[in-house]
Design a protein around this motif. Sequence first.
Motif, PDB file in Angstrom:
ATOM      1  N   ALA A 248       0.790  -1.132   0.073  1.00 29.82           N
ATOM      2  CA  ALA A 248       0.056   0.040  -0.017  1.00 29.82           C
ATOM      3  C   ALA A 248       0.921   1.166   0.035  1.00 29.82           C
ATOM      4  CB  ALA A 248      -0.701   0.062   1.319  1.00 29.82           C
ATOM      5  N   VAL A 249       0.988   1.701  -1.220  1.00 31.05           N
ATOM      6  CA  VAL A 249       1.925   2.881  -1.326  1.00 31.05           C
ATOM      7  C   VAL A 249       1.418   4.316  -1.683  1.00 31.05           C
ATOM      8  CG1 VAL A 249       3.950   1.528  -1.852  1.00 31.05           C
ATOM      9  CG2 VAL A 249       2.346   2.335  -3.636  1.00 31.05           C
ATOM     10  N   GLY A 250       0.247   4.239  -1.203  1.00 34.11           N
ATOM     11  CA  GLY A 250      -0.784   5.397  -1.483  1.00 34.11           C
ATOM     12  C   GLY A 250      -0.874   6.367  -0.253  1.00 34.11           C
ATOM     13  N   PRO A 251      -1.545   7.330  -0.199  1.00 33.46           N
ATOM     14  CA  PRO A 251      -2.164   8.063  -1.648  1.00 33.46           C
ATOM     15  C   PRO A 251      -1.189   8.502  -2.429  1.00 33.46           C
ATOM     16  CG  PRO A 251      -2.376   9.461   0.291  1.00 33.46           C
ATOM     17  CD  PRO A 251      -1.939   8.435   0.980  1.00 33.46           C
ATOM     18  N   PHE A 252      -1.228   8.513  -3.670  1.00 28.70           N
ATOM     19  CA  PHE A 252      -0.466   8.929  -4.549  1.00 28.70           C
ATOM     20  C   PHE A 252      -0.413  10.468  -4.474  1.00 28.70           C
ATOM     21  CE2 PHE A 252       0.140   5.186  -7.502  1.00 28.70           C
ATOM     22  CZ  PHE A 252       0.728   4.590  -6.663  1.00 28.70           C
ATOM     23  N   ASP A 448      -6.241  13.674   6.920  1.00 31.31           N
ATOM     24  CA  ASP A 448      -5.303  13.771   7.924  1.00 31.31           C
ATOM     25  C   ASP A 448      -4.479  12.299   7.747  1.00 31.31           C
ATOM     26  OD1 ASP A 448      -5.721  16.190   8.882  1.00 31.31           O
ATOM     27  OD2 ASP A 448      -6.769  15.395  10.496  1.00 31.31           O
ATOM     28  N   ALA A 449      -5.108  11.196   7.753  1.00 32.96           N
ATOM     29  CA  ALA A 449      -4.286   9.914   7.638  1.00 32.96           C
ATOM     30  C   ALA A 449      -3.613   9.884   6.256  1.00 32.96           C
ATOM     31  CB  ALA A 449      -5.471   8.837   7.655  1.00 32.96           C
ATOM     32  N   ALA A 454       1.548  10.160   3.461  1.00 31.57           N
ATOM     33  CA  ALA A 454       2.506  10.169   2.182  1.00 31.57           C
ATOM     34  C   ALA A 454       3.390  10.992   2.473  1.00 31.57           C
ATOM     35  CB  ALA A 454       1.546  11.037   1.236  1.00 31.57           C
ATOM     36  N   ALA A 455       3.666  11.644   3.758  1.00 29.60           N
ATOM     37  CA  ALA A 455       4.513  12.329   4.221  1.00 29.60           C
ATOM     38  C   ALA A 455       6.079  11.730   4.163  1.00 29.60           C
ATOM     39  CB  ALA A 455       4.216  13.277   5.568  1.00 29.60           C
ATOM     40  N   VAL A 456       6.980  12.505   4.292  1.00 34.30           N
ATOM     41  CA  VAL A 456       8.464  11.907   4.670  1.00 34.30           C
ATOM     42  C   VAL A 456       8.573  11.129   5.772  1.00 34.30           C
ATOM     43  CG1 VAL A 456      10.921  12.533   4.929  1.00 34.30           C
ATOM     44  CG2 VAL A 456       9.696  13.935   3.156  1.00 34.30           C
ATOM     45  N   GLY A 457       8.892   9.870   5.982  1.00 41.17           N
ATOM     46  CA  GLY A 457       9.074   9.186   7.002  1.00 41.17           C
ATOM     47  C   GLY A 457       7.494   8.527   7.346  1.00 41.17           C
ATOM     48  N   GLY A 458       6.707   8.879   6.437  1.00 42.62           N
ATOM     49  CA  GLY A 458       5.169   8.128   6.503  1.00 42.62           C
ATOM     50  C   GLY A 458       5.329   6.602   5.967  1.00 42.62           C
TER      51      GLY A 458
END
Length: 480
Positions: A248-252, A448-449, A454-458
Amino acid sequence: MSSGSDIVHVAFVPSAGFGHLGPCLRLAALFLRHQHCHVTLITPKPTVSLAESHLISRFCSSFPSQVSQIDFQLLPFDPSTENSSDPFWLQFERIRRSVHLLIPILSSLSPPLNALIHDISLISPMIPVSDSLAVPSYIYFVATARMFSFFSHLSVLDAANKQAQGHPASFIGDAVEIPGIRLPIPRSSIPPLLLQPGSLFEKIFMEDSPKLTKLDGIFINTFDEVEAEAMAALNSGKVVPGLPPAHAVGPFMPCEFEKAPEEENSDGSLMKWLDGQPEGSVVYICFGNRTATTREQVKEMAEGLLQSGYRFLWVVKLKMVDKEDDEDLEQVLEPEVMKKIKEKGLVVKTWVNQGEILGHSSVGGFVNHGGWNSIVESIWNGVPVLSWGQNGDQKITSEVAAESGAGIWPAEWGWGGEVVVKAEEIAKAVKEMMNNESLKLKVLQLKDAARNAAAVGGSCDIKIKTIIEELRKKKKKTVH
């Protein structure tokens, strides 16, 4: 291109349609966030739509030192040999018949490739390519994890029903129960073309589903807060034994390269119009880049929007391919209706930057076609959706949107084009979407989730970084 043993070189092979190309480039951009990663983009030519051509150009110019582009001229193709009139599905097949020609092209790249990432529609023909190159092979999936669980489980259902001879219309009953997933998928939500024996859609799905176990991994544009159940089922081995890891690499995220120059679109005047509207007051309506709306439904939609009482921004598409869409709305609607529309809303027929629109403070709801890319963008911006599946996987996607709390799904409307939904029903559903305070709160929580993932470190960033490191380690083992 930089040199050295740290370079991880990944080739991306997209398929046809803006809805497949956009996620491919957004995923590539996630890889490019990390140092020492180089991408080679294989672009099948000619593209079907102008939107695709423009997006490819902007992507490549945005990463001049990290991206190489190879135009891949497809083999001649007689569309009459396939049971389809859809230009995008015909392009899928044309690419499938041509990709074996990529072997000498990709084998000559320097530095050598470390991985191939390709569209879901190219599984069977791309496996021999990756095998020949001796590199890991991944797919990116443009729909929900729930839809992917159905697609992958098809091979299990088929194997258990040999008398059906590979035709889902024969072995799918009233509903499909997928191990590890609580709610069954009703037959009414199955992509209609999959239930048409001999369709190109059925042919590709049934050929590719059994080959999933030959891949090294699957990238899905989703995240746990929306689809934890489906992701857990996929990675537990319940859906298909031996399935490779599903990531799961989203959200794009929306990317800077997606913003078209002023001369290509109407966004300048469009955004100024939005600037003049009260916060949360505008309904945005768009049914995607492939969905053509019938004249009868356009008329009912116009009346329904007017009856709802809300301001609206409506992207109208009367033809499937943008190059062919030359009919004006004035030719469809009565003059008095057009006058009322211009007083209450804004109607456009050109390409728009959907991410910017959904991110504008005046937009309070999004009426869409159940396309997963659109729903993810709406979640990203905390905008509730009214999801009306038009074709393909879009009923399954609409159900995911409703179940996660991202929006509402009037299932009784059926497929787009199946019946003409009346203005009164449209007005009622729009009001529900715009007035539901608990829905608005839930979408903001999902926003928020999504931003955290998607944030750096997320979670998304960590997974991409982990995969890049795994590819780098494999490369070093090969070199030594």
